[in-house]
Design a protein around this motif. Sequence first.
Motif, PDB file in Angstrom:
ATOM      1  N   TYR A  22       4.049   8.886   4.670  1.00  0.00           N
ATOM      2  CA  TYR A  22       4.876   9.916   5.306  1.00  0.00           C
ATOM      3  C   TYR A  22       4.044  10.789   6.241  1.00  0.00           C
ATOM      4  CZ  TYR A  22       9.001   8.853   2.533  1.00  0.00           C
ATOM      5  OH  TYR A  22      10.103   8.229   1.991  1.00  0.00           O
ATOM      6  N   ASP A  23       2.799  11.058   5.864  1.00  0.00           N
ATOM      7  CA  ASP A  23       1.939  11.892   6.691  1.00  0.00           C
ATOM      8  C   ASP A  23       1.658  11.229   8.042  1.00  0.00           C
ATOM      9  OD1 ASP A  23       0.122  14.022   7.332  1.00  0.00           O
ATOM     10  OD2 ASP A  23      -1.529  12.699   6.785  1.00  0.00           O
ATOM     11  N   VAL A  24       1.277   9.943   8.013  1.00  0.00           N
ATOM     12  CA  VAL A  24       0.893   9.251   9.247  1.00  0.00           C
ATOM     13  C   VAL A  24       2.111   8.783  10.036  1.00  0.00           C
ATOM     14  CG1 VAL A  24      -0.320   7.244  10.171  1.00  0.00           C
ATOM     15  CG2 VAL A  24      -1.333   8.560   8.291  1.00  0.00           C
ATOM     16  N   ASN A  25       3.069   8.185   9.350  1.00  0.00           N
ATOM     17  CA  ASN A  25       4.201   7.583  10.064  1.00  0.00           C
ATOM     18  C   ASN A  25       5.243   8.599  10.503  1.00  0.00           C
ATOM     19  OD1 ASN A  25       2.923   5.182   9.605  1.00  0.00           O
ATOM     20  ND2 ASN A  25       4.384   4.400   8.124  1.00  0.00           N
ATOM     21  N   PHE A  26       5.405   9.672   9.758  1.00  0.00           N
ATOM     22  CA  PHE A  26       6.436  10.666  10.086  1.00  0.00           C
ATOM     23  C   PHE A  26       5.825  11.922  10.726  1.00  0.00           C
ATOM     24  CE2 PHE A  26       9.114  14.320   8.912  1.00  0.00           C
ATOM     25  CZ  PHE A  26      10.302  13.945   9.517  1.00  0.00           C
ATOM     26  N   CYS A  27       4.910  12.563  10.021  1.00  0.00           N
ATOM     27  CA  CYS A  27       4.380  13.835  10.530  1.00  0.00           C
ATOM     28  C   CYS A  27       3.609  13.652  11.834  1.00  0.00           C
ATOM     29  CB  CYS A  27       3.492  14.489   9.469  1.00  0.00           C
ATOM     30  SG  CYS A  27       4.368  14.939   7.948  1.00  0.00           S
ATOM     31  N   ALA A  28       2.747  12.634  11.899  1.00  0.00           N
ATOM     32  CA  ALA A  28       1.984  12.413  13.127  1.00  0.00           C
ATOM     33  C   ALA A  28       2.894  12.006  14.280  1.00  0.00           C
ATOM     34  CB  ALA A  28       0.900  11.365  12.896  1.00  0.00           C
ATOM     35  N   ARG A  74       5.299  -8.865  -5.524  1.00  0.00           N
ATOM     36  CA  ARG A  74       4.727  -7.606  -5.064  1.00  0.00           C
ATOM     37  C   ARG A  74       5.816  -6.548  -4.955  1.00  0.00           C
ATOM     38  NH1 ARG A  74       1.349  -9.231   0.268  1.00  0.00           N
ATOM     39  NH2 ARG A  74       3.457  -9.898   0.846  1.00  0.00           N
ATOM     40  N   ALA A  75       5.484  -5.339  -5.339  1.00  0.00           N
ATOM     41  CA  ALA A  75       6.454  -4.245  -5.253  1.00  0.00           C
ATOM     42  C   ALA A  75       6.856  -4.019  -3.799  1.00  0.00           C
ATOM     43  CB  ALA A  75       5.854  -2.967  -5.828  1.00  0.00           C
ATOM     44  N   GLY A  76       8.162  -3.855  -3.582  1.00  0.00           N
ATOM     45  CA  GLY A  76       8.662  -3.520  -2.252  1.00  0.00           C
ATOM     46  C   GLY A  76       8.992  -4.706  -1.375  1.00  0.00           C
ATOM     47  N   ASP A  77       8.719  -5.932  -1.813  1.00  0.00           N
ATOM     48  CA  ASP A  77       8.999  -7.114  -1.000  1.00  0.00           C
ATOM     49  C   ASP A  77      10.484  -7.480  -1.077  1.00  0.00           C
ATOM     50  OD1 ASP A  77       6.559  -7.611   0.087  1.00  0.00           O
ATOM     51  OD2 ASP A  77       6.019  -9.239  -1.276  1.00  0.00           O
ATOM     52  N   ALA A  93      13.516  -0.222   0.861  1.00  0.00           N
ATOM     53  CA  ALA A  93      13.085  -0.406  -0.524  1.00  0.00           C
ATOM     54  C   ALA A  93      11.660   0.062  -0.772  1.00  0.00           C
ATOM     55  CB  ALA A  93      13.218  -1.890  -0.902  1.00  0.00           C
ATOM     56  N   SER A  94      11.001   0.603   0.239  1.00  0.00           N
ATOM     57  CA  SER A  94       9.604   1.015   0.090  1.00  0.00           C
ATOM     58  C   SER A  94       9.365   2.319   0.828  1.00  0.00           C
ATOM     59  CB  SER A  94       8.673  -0.060   0.660  1.00  0.00           C
ATOM     60  OG  SER A  94       8.831  -0.156   2.068  1.00  0.00           O
ATOM     61  N   PRO A  95       8.321   3.056   0.436  1.00  0.00           N
ATOM     62  CA  PRO A  95       7.959   4.253   1.203  1.00  0.00           C
ATOM     63  C   PRO A  95       7.659   3.940   2.664  1.00  0.00           C
ATOM     64  CG  PRO A  95       6.897   4.298  -0.931  1.00  0.00           C
ATOM     65  CD  PRO A  95       7.530   2.941  -0.802  1.00  0.00           C
ATOM     66  N   TYR A  96       7.100   2.774   2.939  1.00  0.00           N
ATOM     67  CA  TYR A  96       6.871   2.379   4.334  1.00  0.00           C
ATOM     68  C   TYR A  96       8.182   2.362   5.102  1.00  0.00           C
ATOM     69  CZ  TYR A  96       6.278  -0.817   8.284  1.00  0.00           C
ATOM     70  OH  TYR A  96       6.308  -1.390   9.529  1.00  0.00           O
ATOM     71  N   GLU A 144       0.826  -1.203   0.000  1.00  0.00           N
ATOM     72  CA  GLU A 144       0.000   0.000   0.000  1.00  0.00           C
ATOM     73  C   GLU A 144       0.863   1.257   0.000  1.00  0.00           C
ATOM     74  OE1 GLU A 144      -3.948   1.079   2.399  1.00  0.00           O
ATOM     75  OE2 GLU A 144      -2.145   1.240   3.645  1.00  0.00           O
ATOM     76  N   SER A 145       1.995   1.206   0.687  1.00  0.00           N
ATOM     77  CA  SER A 145       2.865   2.386   0.736  1.00  0.00           C
ATOM     78  C   SER A 145       3.407   2.753  -0.635  1.00  0.00           C
ATOM     79  CB  SER A 145       4.020   2.165   1.717  1.00  0.00           C
ATOM     80  OG  SER A 145       5.047   1.358   1.169  1.00  0.00           O
ATOM     81  N   VAL A 146       3.583   1.769  -1.495  1.00  0.00           N
ATOM     82  CA  VAL A 146       4.056   2.040  -2.860  1.00  0.00           C
ATOM     83  C   VAL A 146       2.995   2.813  -3.636  1.00  0.00           C
ATOM     84  CG1 VAL A 146       4.787   0.972  -5.029  1.00  0.00           C
ATOM     85  CG2 VAL A 146       5.567   0.018  -2.846  1.00  0.00           C
ATOM     86  N   ARG A 147       1.725   2.504  -3.369  1.00  0.00           N
ATOM     87  CA  ARG A 147       0.620   3.186  -4.055  1.00  0.00           C
ATOM     88  C   ARG A 147       0.273   4.524  -3.410  1.00  0.00           C
ATOM     89  NH1 ARG A 147      -1.578  -1.849  -3.095  1.00  0.00           N
ATOM     90  NH2 ARG A 147      -3.197  -0.946  -1.763  1.00  0.00           N
ATOM     91  N   LYS A 148       0.498   4.643  -2.095  1.00  0.00           N
ATOM     92  CA  LYS A 148       0.080   5.842  -1.364  1.00  0.00           C
ATOM     93  C   LYS A 148       1.228   6.380  -0.506  1.00  0.00           C
ATOM     94  CE  LYS A 148      -4.682   4.120  -0.937  1.00  0.00           C
ATOM     95  NZ  LYS A 148      -5.754   3.749   0.031  1.00  0.00           N
ATOM     96  N   PRO A 149       2.340   6.755  -1.127  1.00  0.00           N
ATOM     97  CA  PRO A 149       3.505   7.156  -0.326  1.00  0.00           C
ATOM     98  C   PRO A 149       3.262   8.382   0.546  1.00  0.00           C
ATOM     99  CG  PRO A 149       3.825   7.705  -2.648  1.00  0.00           C
ATOM    100  CD  PRO A 149       2.594   6.851  -2.577  1.00  0.00           C
TER     101      PRO A 149
END
Length: 364
Positions: free
Chosen positions: A102-108, A293-296, A150-153, A93-98
């Motif tokens: 960043y908003d939830v995991n970093f900013c929050a 899957r992308a990012g695996d 390897a992923s936005p996550y 999901e992070s690959v589709r919604k980077p």
Amino acid sequence: MTNLKPFQPTPDADTVLITGVAGYIGGQTALAFHDAGWRVIGVDNLSVGTRDTVPECVEFIHADCRDPDLAARIAPFNPVAAVHFAGLIRVDESVRKPVDYYDVNFCAAGAFFRTVQALGIEALVFSSTAAVYGDGLNGPITEDTPLSPASPYGRSKLATEWMLRDFCTSSGARAVILRYFNVAGADPQGRRGPRRDATHLIKRVAEAAVDPSRTMMIFGNDYDTPDGTCVRDFIHVADLAQAHVAAVAYLLNGGDSVTLNCGYGTGFSVHQVIARAAAIIGRKFDIRIAPRRAGDPVFVVANPGLLQKTLNWVPQYNDLDKILRAAIKWEWRMTRPVQMPAPRTNDKVDHGTAPCDPQPDIRM
């Protein structure tokens, strides 16, 4: 600094604050703290978790980590430590919604660190991930392994680690960063387990184990591994929860900030996990091969030596069969649910509805 003395909660220092308390690992960790004698204050915005998955031993605050009045709502409880779980966790999901990640995991997280500082909390445990190490590895990962997510996550978690270190330097707080490998299984006392919409391998195996009509999808069988499928280090959620309790005790006993890998140090391929589950249930699975899957990453196995040494952590469920049996048993229960109390109304502070006391044994 390493101090291995157990920390015993006292009337003046008996409260821990947990964000993401409605989640799989956050809720299990709340139970572990409660079982160890702690008072647990839980925060969750319920954007992913649900109200009925908050353990009833938690004094619950329905809020987002960015709410400007969060510190004022928590202050009366006087927590002495905080554990930050709240975040998004799906690599694909992070690959589709980077930007969301960043908003939830970093900013929050940054907003929550401000809350921690306003509350005067100086002991903080952060939920990170082995995804910060990236791909191209073929041996056990130490905390000194180069970081190349390897992923936005993974990148959002690594950026938060950096921010947390800077926050500790400037504020005088100390933090334990726990990098999870693959968390699986369910509470040994039957109180909770993975969410219904969880997508990790052992959850999907458990679903197929209790429902023969389900197909087990393997995402890629052409990796550079002995059987062509990805290799993972699976850690039982109850052992991981105990690592958080030990991390808070370590900090409150004066321990310095540290980053620790959370795994068992043994890797199993996707094919191996499916084969072990098939042996447990006595039948084969319907297996289909799907594209990668992308990012695996291909190979993700921890070296847990520093975790064991620093926190005196001794796992109790380091056995793939135990993890699988717990996951399958929980999935069986979820397909035949016991009656649970109805969720309460939206009180500002209340107790959850998921039980804290052990449930009766349910056999498969």
